[in-house]
Design a protein around this motif. Structure first.
Motif, mmCIF file in Angstrom:
data_model
loop_
_atom_site.group_PDB
_atom_site.id
_atom_site.type_symbol
_atom_site.label_atom_id
_atom_site.label_comp_id
_atom_site.label_asym_id
_atom_site.label_seq_id
_atom_site.Cartn_x
_atom_site.Cartn_y
_atom_site.Cartn_z
ATOM 1 N N GLU A 108 20.420 11.341 11.370
ATOM 2 C CA GLU A 108 19.691 10.345 12.149
ATOM 3 C C GLU A 108 20.056 8.922 11.711
ATOM 4 N N LYS A 109 20.308 8.765 10.416
ATOM 5 C CA LYS A 109 20.739 7.446 9.939
ATOM 6 C C LYS A 109 22.116 7.095 10.488
ATOM 7 N N ASP A 110 23.019 8.088 10.505
ATOM 8 C CA ASP A 110 24.356 7.841 11.043
ATOM 9 C C ASP A 110 24.284 7.482 12.519
ATOM 10 N N ALA A 111 23.323 8.111 13.225
ATOM 11 C CA ALA A 111 23.168 7.847 14.655
ATOM 12 C C ALA A 111 22.336 6.586 14.902
ATOM 13 N N ARG A 112 21.886 5.972 13.813
ATOM 14 C CA ARG A 112 21.070 4.761 13.883
ATOM 15 C C ARG A 112 19.806 4.961 14.731
ATOM 16 N N ALA A 113 19.184 6.127 14.528
ATOM 17 C CA ALA A 113 17.943 6.423 15.247
ATOM 18 C C ALA A 113 16.864 5.436 14.818
ATOM 19 N N GLU A 114 16.105 4.931 15.785
ATOM 20 C CA GLU A 114 15.071 3.945 15.482
ATOM 21 C C GLU A 114 13.758 4.603 15.064
ATOM 22 N N CYS A 115 13.620 5.889 15.316
ATOM 23 C CA CYS A 115 12.411 6.606 14.915
ATOM 24 C C CYS A 115 12.639 7.264 13.553
ATOM 25 N N GLY A 116 11.538 7.647 12.936
ATOM 26 C CA GLY A 116 11.647 8.354 11.660
ATOM 27 C C GLY A 116 11.228 7.513 10.476
ATOM 28 N N SER A 117 10.077 6.899 10.562
ATOM 29 C CA SER A 117 9.579 6.090 9.457
ATOM 30 C C SER A 117 8.068 6.249 9.344
ATOM 31 N N ALA A 118 7.538 5.820 8.231
ATOM 32 C CA ALA A 118 6.086 5.801 8.028
ATOM 33 C C ALA A 118 5.732 4.483 7.354
ATOM 34 N N SER A 119 4.561 3.980 7.650
ATOM 35 C CA SER A 119 4.205 2.675 7.092
ATOM 36 C C SER A 119 2.699 2.548 6.886
ATOM 37 N N PHE A 120 2.350 1.681 5.963
ATOM 38 C CA PHE A 120 0.977 1.229 5.763
ATOM 39 C C PHE A 120 0.963 -0.281 5.997
ATOM 40 N N LYS A 121 0.014 -0.750 6.756
ATOM 41 C CA LYS A 121 -0.226 -2.184 6.913
ATOM 42 C C LYS A 121 -1.590 -2.467 6.307
ATOM 43 N N LEU A 122 -1.583 -3.121 5.143
ATOM 44 C CA LEU A 122 -2.807 -3.225 4.355
ATOM 45 C C LEU A 122 -3.269 -4.669 4.194
ATOM 46 N N ARG A 123 -4.585 -4.811 4.092
ATOM 47 C CA ARG A 123 -5.221 -6.084 3.750
ATOM 48 C C ARG A 123 -6.094 -5.858 2.530
ATOM 49 N N GLN A 124 -6.159 -6.829 1.654
ATOM 50 C CA GLN A 124 -6.933 -6.682 0.428
ATOM 51 C C GLN A 124 -7.789 -7.914 0.190
ATOM 52 N N THR A 125 -9.073 -7.677 -0.077
ATOM 53 C CA THR A 125 -10.001 -8.729 -0.471
ATOM 54 C C THR A 125 -10.696 -8.268 -1.746
ATOM 55 N N GLY A 126 -10.346 -8.911 -2.859
ATOM 56 C CA GLY A 126 -10.877 -8.435 -4.130
ATOM 57 C C GLY A 126 -10.393 -7.024 -4.377
ATOM 58 N N GLY A 127 -11.310 -6.090 -4.607
ATOM 59 C CA GLY A 127 -10.939 -4.693 -4.830
ATOM 60 C C GLY A 127 -11.030 -3.838 -3.579
ATOM 61 N N THR A 128 -11.292 -4.438 -2.419
ATOM 62 C CA THR A 128 -11.451 -3.687 -1.173
ATOM 63 C C THR A 128 -10.182 -3.736 -0.345
ATOM 64 N N ILE A 129 -9.742 -2.559 0.112
ATOM 65 C CA ILE A 129 -8.522 -2.455 0.916
ATOM 66 C C ILE A 129 -8.860 -1.857 2.271
ATOM 67 N N THR A 130 -8.345 -2.457 3.339
ATOM 68 C CA THR A 130 -8.450 -1.917 4.690
ATOM 69 C C THR A 130 -7.081 -2.027 5.340
ATOM 70 N N GLY A 131 -6.903 -1.315 6.452
ATOM 71 C CA GLY A 131 -5.629 -1.420 7.140
ATOM 72 C C GLY A 131 -5.398 -0.270 8.096
ATOM 73 N N GLU A 132 -4.125 -0.036 8.411
ATOM 74 C CA GLU A 132 -3.767 1.033 9.333
ATOM 75 C C GLU A 132 -2.467 1.696 8.886
ATOM 76 N N THR A 133 -2.220 2.865 9.435
ATOM 77 C CA THR A 133 -1.014 3.613 9.101
ATOM 78 C C THR A 133 -0.307 4.034 10.377
ATOM 79 N N MET A 134 0.992 4.255 10.267
ATOM 80 C CA MET A 134 1.765 4.712 11.420
ATOM 81 C C MET A 134 2.959 5.504 10.913
ATOM 82 N N ALA A 135 3.321 6.564 11.627
ATOM 83 C CA ALA A 135 4.499 7.355 11.265
ATOM 84 C C ALA A 135 5.102 7.965 12.513
ATOM 85 N N THR A 136 6.425 8.091 12.529
ATOM 86 C CA THR A 136 7.141 8.763 13.615
ATOM 87 C C THR A 136 8.172 9.694 13.004
ATOM 88 N N VAL A 137 8.375 10.830 13.618
ATOM 89 C CA VAL A 137 9.398 11.777 13.151
ATOM 90 C C VAL A 137 10.238 12.203 14.344
#
Length: 308
Positions: free
Chosen positions: A201-230
């Protein structure tokens, strides 16, 4: 530039010296009295006692939340909560043991603000004294300060202070005592990504196939969202507020909800240099339909995304 009255120029040098000496003495006395009055006024807004320094203090209605230090650095730290002039409702100190054995510290700053937190545990309950403030608020909301009480992952109380009443010297105390990490960036805030593509898939330069966290932090509290494609055929998009957790130093415990099936898992997130290591610990709630894989990313080493 100091202006000398004209009449003083016509006095003898001895008389002139004596007059200026007395004037200087009165000025120094005024500064000493002013400093003492300022210190007393600050302590009047806290539960700190004579001989202690205010590390943090804020007003929550008729009650006061205070962290007070005694001695050199942060060798002895005491938390107090209650109404001034009345018996304390709670007092907690490290006393004869090292401060890091009883208290956990977190401090973060950014160009337009900062946040700090001190936490400790009593009888299975975690107390977190927090303060977050920015020029334009924090995470789209107002500045905030107070103390929250947690039992496991459940928040059972949050006593909010009037933020403008907060006296916060934690960052300076951590720096001066040497407790602040030399590498200050333990923040989880930002977007973290891992490449899950196969070599083909890397050789074919496929745009799908990743996972991510988008996080926000205030003091010791963390919130956010996640996304993944296969393989572009399956998407697991958590959406807003599907990641929640708490952080202490470079380690966080996160609950992650799958937008695909509703599955909820708990895992460890650890800052390792400029990376984020993630590992699932347990499943809290099964997804629907049963057996469907909801959260694709179970473990891995994520790097900061350049798409921030």
């Amino acid at each position: 530039m100091t202006l000398i009255p004209t009449w003083l120029l016509f006095t003898s040098p001895t008389a002139r010296f004596e007059i200026m000496r007395k004037a200087l003495g009165l000025h120094l006395l005024f500064l000493i009295c002013l400093t003492a009055a300022t210190t007393q006024a600050s302590h009047a807004k806290s539960l700190c006692r004579a001989g202690e320094r205010i590390v943090f203090s804020c007003q929550a209605g008729a009650k006061t939340v205070s962290l007070c230090a005694a001695g050199t650095g942060l060798r002895e730290l005491t938390y107090r909560f209650g109404a001034p002039g009345r018996p304390l409702e709670l007092e907690y100190s490290n006393k004869e043991v090292p401060v890091k054995a009883r208290f956990w510290f977190d401090s973060e700053s950014w160009p337009k603000g900062s946040s700090s937190a001190v936490s400790f545990e009593i009888g299975g309950h975690r107390y977190v004294v927090y303060h977050a403030h920015g020029v334009f608020g924090v995470d789209g909301g107002p500045n905030r300060a107070g103390v929250r009480v947690e039992r496991g992952e459940e928040e059972i109380a949050n006593i909010a202070c009037h933020e403008k009443s907060a006296i916060d010297r934690l960052s300076e105390e951590l720096r001066d005592s040497g407790l602040a990490p030399a590498r200050a960036d333990h923040s989880f805030a930002g977007e973290w990504e891992i490449d899950l593509r196969t070599p083909a898939e890397k050789d074919a330069r496929a745009e799908c196939g990743s996972a991510s966290f988008k996080l926000r932090q205030t003091g010791g509290t963390i919130t956010g969202e996640t996304m993944a494609t296969v393989g572009c055929g399956r998407m697991n998009e958590g959406g807003e507020a599907t990641v929640e957790g708490t952080a202490t130093g470079n380690t966080a415990v996160l609950n992650v909800t799958s937008g695909r099936s509703g599955e909820v898992v708990r895992g460890w997130a650890v800052r390792e240099g400029d990376n984020l290591r993630w590992e699932t610990i347990e499943q809290i709630k099964a997804g629907e339909p049963e057996g469907d894989s909801g959260l694709i990313l179970r473990s891995g080493l994520l790097v900061r995304s350049e798409k921030r």
